[in-house]
Motif scaffolding. Structure first.
Motif, PDB file in Angstrom:
ATOM      1  N   GLN A  69     110.348-166.779 145.875  1.00  0.00           N
ATOM      2  CA  GLN A  69     111.589-167.171 145.220  1.00  0.00           C
ATOM      3  C   GLN A  69     111.723-168.684 145.133  1.00  0.00           C
ATOM      4  OE1 GLN A  69     114.513-165.028 147.461  1.00  0.00           O
ATOM      5  NE2 GLN A  69     113.494-163.098 147.020  1.00  0.00           N
TER       6      GLN A  69
ATOM      7  N   ALA B  33     106.397-160.440 136.042  1.00  0.00           N
ATOM      8  CA  ALA B  33     105.432-161.510 135.771  1.00  0.00           C
ATOM      9  C   ALA B  33     105.721-162.182 134.427  1.00  0.00           C
ATOM     10  CB  ALA B  33     104.009-160.945 135.797  1.00  0.00           C
TER      11      ALA B  33
ATOM     12  N   GLU C 247     105.770-158.565 145.777  1.00  0.00           N
ATOM     13  CA  GLU C 247     107.107-159.107 145.988  1.00  0.00           C
ATOM     14  C   GLU C 247     108.174-158.019 145.810  1.00  0.00           C
ATOM     15  OE1 GLU C 247     108.097-162.195 143.278  1.00  0.00           O
ATOM     16  OE2 GLU C 247     110.054-162.538 144.193  1.00  0.00           O
ATOM     17  N   ILE C 248     108.031-157.240 144.764  1.00  0.00           N
ATOM     18  CA  ILE C 248     108.986-156.156 144.511  1.00  0.00           C
ATOM     19  C   ILE C 248     109.004-155.194 145.696  1.00  0.00           C
ATOM     20  CG2 ILE C 248     109.503-154.160 143.040  1.00  0.00           C
ATOM     21  CD1 ILE C 248     108.090-155.740 140.731  1.00  0.00           C
TER      22      ILE C 248
ATOM     23  N   ALA D 116     103.544-160.088 141.828  1.00  0.00           N
ATOM     24  CA  ALA D 116     104.864-159.543 141.487  1.00  0.00           C
ATOM     25  C   ALA D 116     105.064-158.174 142.131  1.00  0.00           C
ATOM     26  CB  ALA D 116     105.021-159.452 139.972  1.00  0.00           C
TER      27      ALA D 116
ATOM     28  N   GLY E  81     108.691-162.494 133.198  1.00  0.00           N
ATOM     29  CA  GLY E  81     110.029-163.085 133.240  1.00  0.00           C
ATOM     30  C   GLY E  81     111.092-162.245 132.556  1.00  0.00           C
TER      31      GLY E  81
ATOM     32  N   MET F  95     118.368-165.333 140.873  1.00  0.00           N
ATOM     33  CA  MET F  95     117.063-164.788 140.494  1.00  0.00           C
ATOM     34  C   MET F  95     117.069-164.315 139.033  1.00  0.00           C
ATOM     35  SD  MET F  95     115.439-165.523 143.122  1.00  0.00           S
ATOM     36  CE  MET F  95     113.833-164.885 142.675  1.00  0.00           C
ATOM     37  N   ALA F  96     118.166-163.665 138.618  1.00  0.00           N
ATOM     38  CA  ALA F  96     118.257-163.174 137.243  1.00  0.00           C
ATOM     39  C   ALA F  96     118.278-164.338 136.252  1.00  0.00           C
ATOM     40  CB  ALA F  96     119.496-162.295 137.082  1.00  0.00           C
TER      41      ALA F  96
ATOM     42  N   ARG G  93     109.614-169.826 142.435  1.00  0.00           N
ATOM     43  CA  ARG G  93     110.243-169.583 141.150  1.00  0.00           C
ATOM     44  C   ARG G  93     111.255-170.682 140.796  1.00  0.00           C
ATOM     45  NH1 ARG G  93     110.390-163.982 141.876  1.00  0.00           N
ATOM     46  NH2 ARG G  93     108.468-163.588 140.773  1.00  0.00           N
TER      47      ARG G  93
ATOM     48  N   ALA H  30     114.607-165.900 136.158  1.00  0.00           N
ATOM     49  CA  ALA H  30     113.486-165.066 135.703  1.00  0.00           C
ATOM     50  C   ALA H  30     112.887-165.493 134.359  1.00  0.00           C
ATOM     51  CB  ALA H  30     113.895-163.596 135.683  1.00  0.00           C
ATOM     52  N   PRO H  31     113.718-165.632 133.306  1.00  0.00           N
ATOM     53  CA  PRO H  31     113.105-165.954 132.000  1.00  0.00           C
ATOM     54  C   PRO H  31     112.550-167.379 131.913  1.00  0.00           C
ATOM     55  CG  PRO H  31     115.500-165.801 131.813  1.00  0.00           C
ATOM     56  CD  PRO H  31     115.162-165.402 133.201  1.00  0.00           C
TER      57      PRO H  31
ATOM     58  N   THR I 273     110.526-168.812 134.128  1.00  0.00           N
ATOM     59  CA  THR I 273     109.386-169.020 135.021  1.00  0.00           C
ATOM     60  C   THR I 273     108.067-168.514 134.429  1.00  0.00           C
ATOM     61  OG1 THR I 273     109.859-166.917 136.107  1.00  0.00           O
ATOM     62  CG2 THR I 273     110.808-168.899 137.099  1.00  0.00           C
TER      63      THR I 273
ATOM     64  N   ARG J  97     121.133-162.785 143.801  1.00  0.00           N
ATOM     65  CA  ARG J  97     120.708-161.972 142.664  1.00  0.00           C
ATOM     66  C   ARG J  97     121.011-162.655 141.330  1.00  0.00           C
ATOM     67  NH1 ARG J  97     119.932-156.383 143.203  1.00  0.00           N
ATOM     68  NH2 ARG J  97     119.256-155.934 145.315  1.00  0.00           N
TER      69      ARG J  97
ATOM     70  N   ARG K 201      98.819-162.550 139.060  1.00  0.00           N
ATOM     71  CA  ARG K 201     100.277-162.671 138.982  1.00  0.00           C
ATOM     72  C   ARG K 201     100.951-161.302 138.996  1.00  0.00           C
ATOM     73  NH1 ARG K 201     101.247-168.044 135.211  1.00  0.00           N
ATOM     74  NH2 ARG K 201     100.449-169.458 136.808  1.00  0.00           N
ATOM     75  N   LEU K 202     100.266-160.335 138.417  1.00  0.00           N
ATOM     76  CA  LEU K 202     100.772-158.974 138.431  1.00  0.00           C
ATOM     77  C   LEU K 202     100.797-158.438 139.865  1.00  0.00           C
ATOM     78  CD1 LEU K 202     101.524-157.463 135.861  1.00  0.00           C
ATOM     79  CD2 LEU K 202      99.391-156.198 136.057  1.00  0.00           C
TER      80      LEU K 202
ATOM     81  N   ASP L  93     114.053-159.759 136.899  1.00  0.00           N
ATOM     82  CA  ASP L  93     113.858-160.474 138.156  1.00  0.00           C
ATOM     83  C   ASP L  93     113.459-159.494 139.243  1.00  0.00           C
ATOM     84  OD1 ASP L  93     116.294-160.174 140.252  1.00  0.00           O
ATOM     85  OD2 ASP L  93     117.052-159.977 138.199  1.00  0.00           O
ATOM     86  N   SER L  94     112.884-160.023 140.321  1.00  0.00           N
ATOM     87  CA  SER L  94     112.262-159.168 141.322  1.00  0.00           C
ATOM     88  C   SER L  94     113.275-158.299 142.065  1.00  0.00           C
ATOM     89  CB  SER L  94     111.458-160.019 142.308  1.00  0.00           C
ATOM     90  OG  SER L  94     112.162-161.182 142.675  1.00  0.00           O
TER      91      SER L  94
END
Lengths: 317, 317
Positions: free
Chosen positions: A130, B298, A268-269, A265, B300, A37-38, A133, A41-42, A44, A34, A261-262, B303-304
């Motif tokens: 992931q 998407a 994935e969620i 996402a 960023g 990933m956090a 990413r 995130a910004p 990517t 986690r 991409r939406l 995160d997912s």
């Protein structure tokens, strides 16, 4: 504990070992997943993700390698993710772990990674995005996701890309096989590889017919091109890159890129949420709550829907 | 609104149309599904559920029909559920909808139903057990669940039965195919059908070898028998029924029957819970909550994993 921000900084500088380590972290469901990933995130959303799929023997690895060469000539940083859902092996060396990729093994601007499914529900839907990413955050301009084998999972992975290439080869009764596997509908670009063999034109014609490419389309619709290549000799590969460029431009103009991409996402969620909940059911199983419910259902004291409601309530309160 | 208690009462009297209507209700996810399940729950748990699986062409329908004949001679009420996960058709007539079952079409003590997957995650795991429950409540002594085709879903359905019969036929390279499909491990009783053909003994020997039946086992372990039949001529079918009786007696003695039913109930509860949660995600999708989360991922901004936590929290509060 791994210093995640430092590792991510190293990956962004393009250090292969840092990239490899990050992918291992996201693939292995590490306790620090986690945090990784956090942190990512910004960083990517910049890379162009291209999926390659097709039946065994059409030359997917050779084509991927040829595309890497073409993009490297443009000075781009390239990531390759080779996904094999049927393989029991996971992980693998970041560099040079695939024979056909050897020519790129010493190129510091190319990251190559093999990946296998984790073997549970949503395994690939969960770990492939992931890894993408990580490669994205590592500054890859293009990420090629090659799926080995044919099946529902491959179709799903390939469909997660910005652009999907469906590969065929002549003389394999391939069109029909591809249609069966459900991969014919998902292509944005079709490539008939091994085009120096007999039957390449027939395969292209058959494909053209199956896709209904001769039919009229609305203005603004994307008309998937069919490109003939001999990837092993690098013939036609620049035309594939050109087709990808055109598709990217078309998607950007039409808002399709953002839409895809939406959707990616959202899927994935959802996959992560379902896997998380399933794991909670699993730990409940350990706690004997699910067992107790099952006993009541087996004895007819409770119906399975009421039991499911109880299970949901217990994992979510 | 349908009068569910009245319909269930009619089904218990053995009225075919009431049984058919109830199965349609549980199969079609009717708004009254929960009422039906709650009404059925206390009436179930009596029937002996037998799964039949095997590669195409081994004679599954003929064998099922022959078993129906054998059980009818014992005066038992029999339910047949033919599940075809690959079929796009669902539902079907309760009686006489399958050619090989024609001889039982006018027998009021035989209920026959075809069923296809609902085409979504957990579709079969979800609807087959419910249809079994309807047949159980309708007073069936034996329920034969025949899976058409081979695949993971078939294996799962067959494995949900109290006893699983794996069918083979000689001269089809069948042992290897069955092994590939993963159905060799799940049999409690093996049947080599079409035993009047060449190679029946060889198939039985090969099977014996593959299953390691020659090896020593612990006392109390079940040793799966291999029975040779010519189902079309009703040869060997009584031996199959005998093998089923023995397996039932062994399971009852060893507590295995209760254990299997418990596992089946747990899997069913889990499948319903996951499907329910997935559907809630779906209605959230309509509410644009998942979309909003996907947009943040998407871009960023999120995160997912954090998004998945948010999604879980929103469906469960």
């Amino acid at each position: 504990m791994i210093d995640v921000p430092a590792l991510v900084a190293q990956a962004r500088e393009g250090r292969p070992r840092a990239v490899a380590r990050l992918i291992s972290l996201v693939e292995g469901a590490s306790p620090q997943l986690r945090e990784v990933m956090a942190t990512l995130a910004p960083l990517t959303g910049r890379a162009y993700v291209v999926g390659l799929t097709g039946s065994p023997g059409v030359g997917k690895s050779t084509s991927t390698s040829a595309l890497v060469t073409a993009y490297r000539r443009q000075g781009k940083r390239v990531g390759v993710l080779a996904v094999d859902p049927s393989s029991p092996f996971s992980g693998g060396a970041l560099l040079g772990d695939r024979v056909r990729m050897q020519e790129h093994a010493t190129d510091p601007e190319v990251f190559i990674r093999s990946m296998a499914t984790r073997g549970h529900l949503g395994g690939l839907a969960w770990s492939a995005p992931q890894a993408i990413r990580v490669l994205d955050a590592a500054g890859c301009d293009v990420i090629l996701v090659e799926t080995v084998g044919v099946g529902q999972s491959e179709v799903e992975i390939a469909a997660q890309a910005d652009t999907t290439i469906v590969l065929l080869a002549p003389g394999m009764g391939d069109g029909i096989q591809a249609a069966k596997a459900g991969i014919l509908e998902i292509g944005d670009v079709y490539v008939v590889n091994k085009a120096d063999r007999d039957g390449a034109d027939a395969t292209a014609r058959e494909l053209n017919h199956m896709l209904g490419l001769g039919e009229a389309r609305s203005a603004g619709d994307w008309r998937p091109p069919i490109v003939k290549t001999v990837a092993a000799k690098h013939e036609g590969v620049d035309e594939v890159v050109e087709a990808l460029d055109k598709h990217y431009a078309w998607m950007s103009e039409q808002g399709e890129l953002a839409k895809r991409r939406l959707r990616r996402a959202a899927q994935e969620i959802e996959a992560i949420a379902l896997t998380t909940l399933r794991e909670r059911f699993g730990s409940l199983h350990g706690d004997r709550h699910l067992d107790a419910l099952a006993e009541k259902v087996a004895r007819g004291e409770l119906d399975s829907y009421a039991a499911a409601d109880d299970l949901i309530a217990s994992v979510t309160n």
